[in-house]
Design an enzyme around this catalytic site. Structure first.
Site, mmCIF file in Angstrom:
data_model
loop_
_atom_site.group_PDB
_atom_site.id
_atom_site.type_symbol
_atom_site.label_atom_id
_atom_site.label_comp_id
_atom_site.label_asym_id
_atom_site.label_seq_id
_atom_site.Cartn_x
_atom_site.Cartn_y
_atom_site.Cartn_z
ATOM 1 C CB SER A 190 -0.957 -0.040 1.186
ATOM 2 O OG SER A 190 -1.840 1.018 1.125
ATOM 3 C CG HIS A 191 0.241 3.673 3.347
ATOM 4 N ND1 HIS A 191 -0.610 2.604 3.486
ATOM 5 C CD2 HIS A 191 0.753 3.907 4.557
ATOM 6 C CE1 HIS A 191 -0.625 2.220 4.745
ATOM 7 N NE2 HIS A 191 0.188 2.986 5.422
ATOM 8 C CG ASP A 217 -2.710 3.933 -1.647
ATOM 9 O OD1 ASP A 217 -3.389 3.862 -2.696
ATOM 10 O OD2 ASP A 217 -2.755 3.069 -0.762
ATOM 11 C CG ASP A 241 -2.826 -0.541 -2.657
ATOM 12 O OD1 ASP A 241 -2.682 0.579 -2.128
ATOM 13 O OD2 ASP A 241 -3.531 -1.433 -2.142
ATOM 14 C CG ASP A 292 -6.189 0.811 -1.288
ATOM 15 O OD1 ASP A 292 -5.286 1.652 -1.152
ATOM 16 O OD2 ASP A 292 -6.228 -0.261 -0.636
ATOM 17 N NE ARG A 293 -3.928 3.977 2.885
ATOM 18 C CZ ARG A 293 -3.447 4.173 4.102
ATOM 19 N NH1 ARG A 293 -3.000 5.359 4.445
ATOM 20 N NH2 ARG A 293 -3.405 3.183 4.975
ATOM 21 C CE LYS A 317 -7.670 2.066 1.792
ATOM 22 N NZ LYS A 317 -7.409 0.968 2.718
HETATM 23 C C1 G16 Z 1 -5.267 -0.603 5.305
HETATM 24 C C2 G16 Z 1 -6.679 -1.047 5.535
HETATM 25 C C3 G16 Z 1 -7.517 0.098 6.042
HETATM 26 C C4 G16 Z 1 -6.876 0.698 7.274
HETATM 27 C C5 G16 Z 1 -5.453 1.110 6.965
HETATM 28 C C6 G16 Z 1 -4.706 1.561 8.195
HETATM 29 O O1 G16 Z 1 -5.229 0.312 4.263
HETATM 30 O O2 G16 Z 1 -7.272 -1.544 4.366
HETATM 31 O O3 G16 Z 1 -8.769 -0.400 6.330
HETATM 32 O O4 G16 Z 1 -7.609 1.789 7.719
HETATM 33 O O5 G16 Z 1 -4.749 0.018 6.455
HETATM 34 O O6 G16 Z 1 -4.647 0.501 9.088
HETATM 35 P P1 G16 Z 1 -3.774 0.590 10.392
HETATM 36 O O7 G16 Z 1 -4.311 1.775 11.161
HETATM 37 O O8 G16 Z 1 -3.983 -0.707 11.086
HETATM 38 O O9 G16 Z 1 -2.346 0.842 9.988
HETATM 39 P P2 G16 Z 1 -4.114 0.215 3.142
HETATM 40 O O10 G16 Z 1 -4.401 1.366 2.234
HETATM 41 O O11 G16 Z 1 -2.805 0.352 3.887
HETATM 42 O O12 G16 Z 1 -4.283 -1.121 2.525
#
Ligand code: G16
Length: 544
Positions: A113-114, A278, A280, A282-283, A377
């Protein structure tokens, strides 16, 4: 096809977090590490022989190597077809769409992800089920359990597949189809939004826009949709080339990391609309000329205006937000008399509600918003939603936000992240907070009187599954909240997230700076958790 069974030893750290297994690339490069996890997933699934698996990732370092490894394991385990994005690329929402559209059994999405990418940075893998959404906890628990006892994995002795040639090929029993990663997703977006109106608004110059793809996966998607289909100037998409190391940046769409975009949006000649996504895809981060829209407000504004968008013209069946997300969307749901659900952090908790038709829109404070069009998302979807809104309302982003606050009040909100805290210290903070919870209700801290203090538990209304220990909530009589939880996506030590919010009904006070408006609660949060005292730090790493 010749299949080999390779003996392996289990690793004890393959417990998926908030969104799949995320580790340093070096961890994934250990002998059998990725292989073990993929085989553990397949061992935990049933009846997939001859069925379709979708495969793709955000293009970060190790993506191509991992895809070749996974193709061979999937082939050896009896999948009938693999649908793979060209170059091994698929954004997370696009992968969710492909799984749904082609009735696949599931999919493997490779991304952290990010988190940054590169040989010394992060990699990740997650499994999505047939509804296109991230595997719920009962699956991820089974994957972890299996990974602890695994003793062998299966792999097919086949040549590496050319990931850069679109088309199908048959290797023994297995069909491998390489697809354009953007086409199906672009079609889906066209079916949701008013592309003609968007084209007019952009060509007439009413909307000027800037999208920062952060050298990550959304570059090709944004170029196709915003530039080729909607006619935006090519220069409106910056950092559009997906790079294995994201150009050395965090592909994290917030004001700190999307600094190029932030500088332009807060300058004298800022475009009407600015956004970033981000690693991937989704953000999303939404900004307008000289204004940043918090993800919590963005969700609430989308919910309040959804009927203006073609796909949601009939209204919403309900909405959902993760627990730490501000209560702004709750106010919209109350006004329009639709259900509002509060779920734990993690997109996987929205899946059942979406499948059951209980909600149409959902979102999180962590820059995530989405709807029932996929089960992830969706960054570019959120961008198009806002563009469509601006085009219909003929208002600036700032006016849309202010009008919303006037109508519903403002939930002033911020999140403070303390990253890479030594795990024993983080655990001691959690313990310290937990011990205080029973003593807090009724206590006064200045104008703030504690109404409740608990650990959030969630009972899924559809399947009855229970998820405990999902963060500590301290709620005050005036509706303010402080929430503490440890992130489930970090790869070094522990990340403490502190979420702070206060409701402001008075429109003359809506323009306050959030850090100033929340100053008293920020001090109180430190008093309660002692993060600065226990770590010697003076400030959070990131404030969003
Ligand atoms: C993932 C999850 C989200 C979550 C985020 C942060 O996003 O899909 O639902 O809100 O991580 O999670 P945490 O607070 O546990 O670090 P992504 O975009 O990183 O896949």
């Amino acid at each position: 096809m010749q299949i080999e069974t390779i003996t392996t030893n289990p690793y004890n750290d393959q417990n998926p977090g908030t969104s799949g297994l995320r580790k340093k690339v070096k961890v994934f490069q250990q002998p059998g590490y990725l292989e073990n996890f993929v085989q553990s997933i397949f061992d935990s699934l049933e009846d997939f022989s001859g069925k379709t698996l979708v495969l793709g990732g955000d293009g970060r370092y190790f993506n191509r190597v991992a895809i070749q490894i996974i193709i061979k394991i999937a082939a050896a385990n009896g999948f009938g077809e693999l649908i793979i994005g060209e170059g091994g690329l698929l954004s997370t929402p696009a992968a969710s769409n492909i799984i749904r559209k082609y009735n696949a059994f599931g999919g493997l999405i490779l991304s952290a992800s990010h988190n940054p990418g590169g040989p010394d940075e992060d990699f990740g893998i997650k499994y999505n089920v047939s509804n296109g959404g991230p595997a719920p906890e009962k699956y991820t628990g089974a994957f972890f359990q299996r990974s602890q006892t695994i003793s062998s994995y299966k792999t097919a002795k086949i040549e590496d597949v050319d990931l850069d040639r679109i088309g199908s090929q048959q290797i023994g029993e297995l069909k491998i189809t390489i697809i354009d990663p953007v086409t199906d997703y672009a079609e889906l977006m066209q079916s949701i939004f008013d592309f003609n109106l968007l084209k007019q608004s952009i060509s007439s110059g009413y909307i000027t826009l800037l999208f920062d793809a952060m050298s990550a996966i959304t570059g090709p998607y944004a170029k196709r949709i915003l530039v080729d289909m909607l006619g935006a100037a090519p220069s409106s998409v910056i950092n559009a080339e997906p790079l294995e190391n994201f150009g050395g940046h965090h592909p994290d769409p917030n004001l700190a990391h999307a600094h190029e975009l932030a500088e332009r949006m807060f300058s004298a000649d800022a475009p009407t609309f600015g956004a970033a996504s981000d690693g991937d895809g989704d953000r999303n981060m939404i900004t307008g000329s000289n204004i940043f829209v918090t993800p919590s407000d963005s969700l609430a504004i989308m919910a309040a205006n959804a009927r203006l968008i073609p796909a949601y013209v009939k209204g919403l069946s309900g909405v959902a937000r993760s627990m730490p997300t501000s209560q702004a969307v709750d106010r919209v749901a109350a006004k329009y008399n639709i259900p509002c659900y509060e779920t734990p952090t993690g997109w996987k908790f929205f899946g059942n509600l979406l499948d059951a038709g209980k909600i149409t829109l959902c979102g999180e404070e962590s820059f995530g918003t989405g709807s029932d069009h996929v089960r992830e998302k969706d960054g570019l979807w959120a961008v198009l939603f806002w563009l469509n809104l601006i085009a219909v309302k003929r208002q600036s982003v700032a006016d849309i936000v202010h009008e919303h606050w006037q109508k519903f009040g403002r939930d002033i909100y911020c999140r403070h992240d303390y990253e890479a805290v030594e795990t024993p210290i983080a655990n001691s903070i959690v313990e310290h907070l937990r011990n205080q919870l029973p003593t807090l209700p009724g206590q006064s801290f200045g104008e703030y009187i504690v109404k409740y203090a608990d650990e959030f538990s969630y009972e899924d209304p559809i399947d009855g599954s229970i998820s405990n220990n999902q963060g500590m909530r301290i709620g005050f009589e005036n509706g303010s909240r402080i929430v503490f939880r440890l992130s489930g996506t970090g790869t070094v030590g522990a990340t403490l997230r502190i979420y702070i919010e206060r409701f402001e009904a008075d429109a003359t006070r809506h323009d306050q700076d959030s850090q100033e408006a929340l100053a008293e609660l920020i001090i109180l949060a430190e008093q309660l958790c002692e993060i600065k005292k226990r770590t010697g730090r003076t400030e959070p790493n990131v404030i969003t």
